[in-house]
Structures are given as C-alpha cells and as structure tokens.
Design a protein around this motif. Structure first.
Motif, PDB file in Angstrom:
ATOM      1  N   GLU A  42      -0.271  -9.334   0.714  1.00 42.04           N
ATOM      2  CA  GLU A  42      -0.513  -9.307   2.158  1.00 42.04           C
ATOM      3  C   GLU A  42       0.624 -10.024   2.892  1.00 42.04           C
ATOM      4  O   GLU A  42       1.066  -9.578   3.949  1.00 42.04           O
ATOM      5  N   SER A  68       2.193  -0.924   4.342  1.00 40.08           N
ATOM      6  CA  SER A  68       0.888  -1.294   4.905  1.00 40.08           C
ATOM      7  C   SER A  68      -0.207  -0.389   4.351  1.00 40.08           C
ATOM      8  O   SER A  68      -1.297  -0.848   3.974  1.00 40.08           O
ATOM      9  N   TYR A  69       0.094   0.898   4.320  1.00 38.72           N
ATOM     10  CA  TYR A  69      -0.882   1.869   3.806  1.00 38.72           C
ATOM     11  C   TYR A  69      -1.239   1.542   2.352  1.00 38.72           C
ATOM     12  O   TYR A  69      -2.410   1.545   1.959  1.00 38.72           O
ATOM     13  N   LEU A  71      -0.950  -1.295   0.836  1.00 36.54           N
ATOM     14  CA  LEU A  71      -1.678  -2.567   0.758  1.00 36.54           C
ATOM     15  C   LEU A  71      -3.165  -2.353   1.049  1.00 36.54           C
ATOM     16  O   LEU A  71      -4.036  -2.860   0.342  1.00 36.54           O
ATOM     17  N   ILE A  72      -3.441  -1.579   2.085  1.00 34.97           N
ATOM     18  CA  ILE A  72      -4.833  -1.395   2.521  1.00 34.97           C
ATOM     19  C   ILE A  72      -5.595  -0.451   1.588  1.00 34.97           C
ATOM     20  O   ILE A  72      -6.735  -0.724   1.210  1.00 34.97           O
ATOM     21  N   PHE A  73      -4.957   0.646   1.199  1.00 33.37           N
ATOM     22  CA  PHE A  73      -5.707   1.691   0.476  1.00 33.37           C
ATOM     23  C   PHE A  73      -5.455   1.721  -1.027  1.00 33.37           C
ATOM     24  O   PHE A  73      -6.234   2.293  -1.768  1.00 33.37           O
TER      25      PHE A  73
END
Lengths: 426, 204
Positions: A42, A68-69, A71-73
């Motif tokens: 993060e 970011s994508y 990291l999140i998914f």
C-alpha cells in the motif's frame, strides 16, 4: 573467394540471429511501481500516486493506475490463471487491451461486458460470426449491428483484423500492445503467440457440451476480473438448460425420437470436398439435442465432425432430421431441408415420410457459439415435443439469449426475418 | 501547380492533427465526486482545516492534488498538515497530494498569512478506472467541486473574485497520445511533402 563466401555466410547467419531476436518480443515480468520484490505494498503504490499527482514522478498515469488496480483487486501481486490447455499464464498488468483470434472468445468477452477492451480481432468476429451476414455478404439484423458499438464508436467490422483462419499477423498484434491475446483451443499456439506478440496468451474455448461452456465462462470471467457477471451468465445458461431438461428428463428413453442431426447443412448435397458442408457430416456429441429429448443416432460413433455414408443414415431410420440452416441459404431458395425431402435415396427414411425434417440453427462459426447451442436446445425441444413445450415462446427466449450474450434487444426477432423457421416453430 | 497541391496536403495534415488532438476518454463508469469544504472564516495566522468529502462506490482509490491560494501556507511539520495516511506536501509550489482508498473524508490544514491570492484549486483521478487508451494523461483529471468557491468569501484573499487562473491540468492540449501523435505525423508529413517538392525542383 572462399574467404569472401565465408564472410557472406557469417553475415547472413548474424543477420538471421538478429532478426530472430528482434521478432521475439519479451513478455512482461515486472509489476508497475514495484521496488523489485514482486509485491506491491500500500505504501509503495500510495507514494507513487502522490508523486504522480505532484508531477514529481517518472511514473505515468497508466503505471500508477495499474499498480492501484493490482493492489486493490490482486492483493498487490501478479495474477496467474490456468487456461484450457493447462498452461499457467501470468499477468503483470491489468487487462485493458484485448485481442481475440476467434469469435467464441470475442462473444464471451462481449457477454462479460468487456467489448470496449477489444482492440483487434479475427476476420470472423468482424465478418459474421457474432452477428450474421447473408449470402451476398450483406449485414442482416442491421439494427443489431448498429446497437453493438465498439470502443470509440463503430461496429464489429470496424475492428482491425489481426488474423484470418489460416494466417496471423503477429507484427500488427505487437504494435497494438495488447495486455492479452485470447486464442482458440484447437491451434495450440499460445506459447508462440506470447513469444511473437510479447504479451500473455490464454487458450480458451468451449465445445458442444454445456459443462465446457460453464468452464469457458468461469475461466474468462476469472481472467477478465468479471467473476460476478460470469456467475450471472452461468446461472442464466443453467436455468435454461434446467428449463428444458426438467421436462425431457421425465420422458422415458423409449419414448424419445431417434434423430439424425446434419450440423453442416445439406446445401452441398451428399458430398462437399472443399468445406465438408454436406448432409453426411454429423456430430456424435451434441448435448443440446440430448437435452431437447432426442436420441442422437450417432451417439455410438466417435470423434467430431464425422462423415457417415448416406446408406448408414437410411439404415438408422431416424424419426426426425435436423438440417442446419447454412449461411448460404437464401430466403425462398432451396435449402438443406428441400434437399433431404427431394432426394430419392432418402425417401424411405421415417422422418422424410412423415415430414419431420426441420431446419435448425447452424451450430458452428469458427467455434461452438453458445448462443446457437442454447437456441438449438430450445428449438429442437419444441420440434420434438411440441405438446410439452407448447408454452415455450421461442421469440421471447431467443431475444433473451441475445440480451444476455450480446447485451442488445431484438436480435432474434431480426434474425427470424431471414431464417423464418426460428419463429415458425412457435 | 505542384506547390498548390503541396499546400493542400499540408493543410489537410494540419487539419487532421488538430482534429484528433483532444482525446475523448470513456468516463461513463465514474460515479465519484469529491467536494471541498472551506471554513467561511479564514483568520490571518491561524490554522484552519480544509475538508475533502469523497462519495463513490467502494472499492475506490483516487489520487488528489490541491493547490492552496497564494498567501496561504502549510504548517511547518508534515504531521501537522494532515492526519491522512498517505500524503505528500510540496511547500515550494503550495501543493499537497493524497492517495486515498475507500475513505469518505480527509482533511488538511493551512495558515492564511497574506492578503493576496486566488482560490483553492484541486483535481482528482480515479486510479481504478480502466480504459484501452494508451498514454493516459491529465485529460483524466477531474476538478474538485467547491460549493463555496467564490474567493470573496475568503477573508484572507483580497484579489478580484472574477479572475481565476486557468487550470494547467484541464487543458486537453497537454493530452499525450493521439494529440501528440497526430501532431508529429502532421509535421513529418509536411516535411516529406516539401522535401519531395524540393527534390523535384532540383532535378529540373
């Protein structure tokens, strides 16, 4: 002289080596914004985002967005999937640009809601395997063609074509910088495409059983991060299979009619040396017919697209015959059903004597289209067991199939204008 | 005559370059909004808190950058600037950037210390938005909404409220991708045309 020829051959070899190295594109193997340990934290991603927003970074919006994508998914890691050939395919970037090489995968991508990610495709997706054309190559169901808009506007035939049935344009594929190529299963060239194009390649496809279709839906949903939509689609297909099977499973096998299925049509009569589009080709496994409550006369045969002698078809004594409506069948002109009904050698077959020879939907199109399997299942059920399925509204069901798969309304109604048997069975 | 054709080619190429310059990106899926709340009173020398409210479906991840008005400054120590987990301050340019995931509010503090200045200015970017476009850029930056954006409400800023600085970020002319590509093609094309024209002249 010998020195000169050695020099020339050495130069030639070096050139070949350089060319081979240059044509082999490197597969991505690192994550964007990563410090090199293969895991995006993060903090790593957030720092990269802040730097980007302050315009104090070498990272592009594509880099920080992709990171970011992931990291999140993807929990900050590369994503590995197993394709239909049990190949492990690893993604180091989210999928935003797709190339498909056959209509089955194009259709599934549309069904999963990612048409706007396709950047190029094959001639059949462009030409007439998702939405049809007539024998003069003119679009039919033009409203549906218009409704199915690709990214930035345009219709399916506005996509760049990167492969035909026989040839694949690796160079153009590489120039288009796809994140993934979806290839058909029968070529077995996933590794070659990865090497030539420089991006992951997933071998995917389905057959004539619904189990294969469910696996295809799930795998594509997994690759595209569209699991929720994949679940919805699978549940929809299962519900339609259950709708038919719940009725036909109550019928004793001895009461089910014996059926000969001519999936290649009969426009070419008994023998088509070029494409095999003749009456004597059949499939030993065609689950839509089984679920519709018919006994496939070729059940005991082995292999796909098998060729049987006309005498064998007569000997089987089928009570029903389904002849696929060929794309070259023109409205009002003789079609495959006419051939069967008017051919003397077939006149003693019970199906011919009793006028139980029906047209049906052509079940192929450089693959095994799911929409056609579903529609044939319902259509054949209505033909074979009209009383049991008298309430089944083919037009409503057909339009729903296309709404689910292509996301547009009224496709079946439009198709029926050119293939009247689609609604005549109602 | 040949010169005239060359000029036509050149004009057409330039026209193509300019026509394709603004890149229209698909933003249909974006249902987010970020709103800035600035206190109505901004007394000189005292620390005031600016709040950014974020509405949108989770999960989301956004990058945010705020430029504070001239005459305003950030507290000296970073921990005093914001309680957000991930932020970065650039005191030279008066900017603060955040990386935010699934939070509906964040705050930062500023100190009004001068009378001159413009309004707060800020942009955000949906980091999870997917598009097939290559070379995405600032054309995807979205202005932060400020319901009380009238600079006249800032007690610390005495500038003309009707004058606002044109945001650098919003300019589509900076958009990379087809804009620069088509521009380059136009220039290369025109060079080729004129080179061809000149070489013909040399032969003659």
């Amino acid at each position: 002289m010998r020195i000169r020829s050695k020099f020339l051959s050495g130069t030639l070899m070096l050139t070949c080596l350089l060319v081979s190295v240059m044509t082999a594109a490197a597969l991505p193997s690192t994550l964007p914004c990563d410090d090199g340990d293969g895991i995006l934290t993060e903090k790593e991603v957030s720092d990269a985002v802040c730097d980007y927003m302050l315009v104090d970074s070498s990272y592009s919006l594509d880099d920080v967005g992709d990171a970011s994508y992931m990291l999140i998914f993807w929990n900050g890691k590369a994503k590995t999937v197993t394709d239909t050939h049990d190949r492990k395919v690893t993604f180091y970037r989210p999928i935003e640009r797709i190339i498909t090489t056959n209509p089955d995968n194009s259709r599934m991508i549309i069904a999963l809601g990612d048409l706007d990610k396709i950047v190029a495709t094959d001639e059949c997706t462009c030409f007439g395997c998702i939405l049809p054309r007539d024998e003069n190559d003119e679009k039919i169901a033009v409203n549906s063609w218009e409704a199915l808009q690709i990214y930035d506007g345009g219709q399916l035939d506005d996509f760049p074509e990167t492969n035909t049935r026989k040839e694949i344009d690796y160079e153009t594929m590489a120039i288009l910088r796809p994140d993934v190529v979806f290839d058909a299963t029968w070529y077995n060239r996933g590794d070659l495409i990865e090497e030539k194009v420089g991006c992951p390649c997933v071998d995917a496809g389905a057959g004539f059983t619904f189990v294969e279709s469910y696996e295809h839906i799930r795998m594509m949903g997994n690759v595209l991060d569209e699991q929720k939509r994949a679940d919805e689609l699978e549940n929809y297909v299962r519900s339609k299979v259950d709708m038919i099977e719940s009725v036909t499973s109550q019928i004793d096998d001895s009461d089910k009619p014996i059926v000969y299925f001519a999936p290649r049509g009969a426009n070419k009569g008994f023998y088509d040396a070029v494409e095999g589009r003749d009456f004597t080709r059949t499939e030993s496994v065609y689950e839509p017919l089984d679920i519709a409550g018919g006994i496939n006369v070729a059940n005991d045969c082995t292999g796909e697209n098998i060729n049987v002698p006309a005498e064998q078809i007569v000997a089987w004594e089928p009570e029903y015959i389904f002849v696929a409506w060929s794309s070259t069948s023109s409205l009002g002109e003789p079609n495959g059903v006419d051939f069967v009904m008017e051919t003397a050698e077939l006149s003693e077959i019970p199906a011919v004597r009793n006028n139980d020879v029906y047209a049906c939907i052509y079940p192929y199109c450089r693959g095994r289209p799911l929409d056609r399997s579903l529609l044939n299942m319902m259509y054949m059920a209505k033909c074979l067991h009209p009383e049991e399925f008298s309430a089944l509204d083919m037009e409503a069901e057909g339009n729903e199939v296309y709404r689910q798969i292509l996301g547009i309304d009224g496709v079946y109604t439009e198709l029926a204008e050119y293939q009247p048997f689609l609604i005549e069975v109602n | 005559m040949k010169v005239n054709i060359s000029i036509i080619y050149f004009a057409l190429l330039m026209l193509a370059g300019s026509a394709f310059s603004p890149v229209a990106l698909a933003m249909d899926g974006n249902t987010m909004e970020i709103t800035r709340n600035v206190p109505s009173s901004l007394p000189f020398g005292e620390t005031v808190e600016i709040t950014l409210e974020i509405t949108g479906e989770t999960p989301f991840m956004v990058g945010i950058v705020e430029t504070i008005p001239e005459g305003f400054s950030f507290p000296e120590d970073d921990p005093d600037v914001s309680d957000a987990i991930y932020f970065r301050v650039d005191r030279n340019t008066g900017k603060i950037a955040f990386s935010v995931s699934d939070e509906d509010e964040l705050t930062y503090r500023v100190i009004p210390s001068g009378a001159e200045g413009s309004s707060f200015e800020g942009y955000w970017v949906d980091m999870l938005f997917q598009t097939q476009e290559l070379n995405e850029g600032k054309e995807r930056w979205v202005p932060i909404t400020d319901p009380n954006a009238d600079p006249a409400t800032f007690s610390a800023s005495a500038g003309d409220p009707s004058v606002s600085e044109e945001p650098d970020y919003a300019s589509t002319s900076e958009a990379p991708g087809f804009g620069s590509l088509m521009g380059s093609l136009a220039i290369i094309g025109s060079l080729l045309v004129f080179r061809r024209s000149n070489s013909r002249g040399d032969i003659k």
